[in-house]
Design an enzyme around this catalytic site. Sequence first.
Site: not given
Length: 230
Positions: A42, A44, A75
């Site tokens: 993930h 960010d 993200h």
Amino acid sequence: MNTQNVQKPGQIILAPSLLAANFAKLGEQLAAIRRGGAAYLHLDVMDGLFVPNISFGTPVVKSLRGCSDLFFDVHLMIDRPERYISDYVSAGAELITFHYEATEDPRGVLEQIRAAGVKASVSVKPNTPVEVLYDLLPLCDMVLIMTVEPGFGGQKFRPEQLEKVRKLVKQREAQGLSFLIQADGGIGESNARACVEAGVDVLVAGSSVLGKDDPCAASAALLAAAEGRN
């Protein structure tokens, strides 16, 4: 690139957040979480405008793409994400999440992401009702529910946000769809199982995995907790 089938609802997927990593040991840590069972990374991206923090951009994503076969879950916590979709696709993103609140045309952004050949996802902040996404769900490969305010790691998990997950599960069934549901914020061994029981497919974990001395063991322990094996 990860060639596993990691796009199936009902399978618990761990997505450690790069924000919590030791950037001096990135290669070592990414290999460790892979051994521990993580399938996603993930990433960010923060611009200091949509959220009050700044992280990293396309150069970091591109450099990591060359040394990891994890599925890159990018993200975008940025204002007007439509400006940068192609850049992140070129850098190696395999799924892009943007925020409903960050654009005037969320449907158009979803279509733009899909047209670029990667998976499309949308997120809402804790104070935004999940119902605003219902008409967009047919365009989504995933929906991200924030269980903290976006922008900073280490925040306390907000269990009331799991009600949004339950609503999405019902909508997924009602509309005959197969998008994944991701939760992000304050997730660790103590609440991972509750997330899964609510209907979360993808668990984002920062300090509880990459913030630990042994990310491999931490990944395995969190997955075991999520699956009810401990």
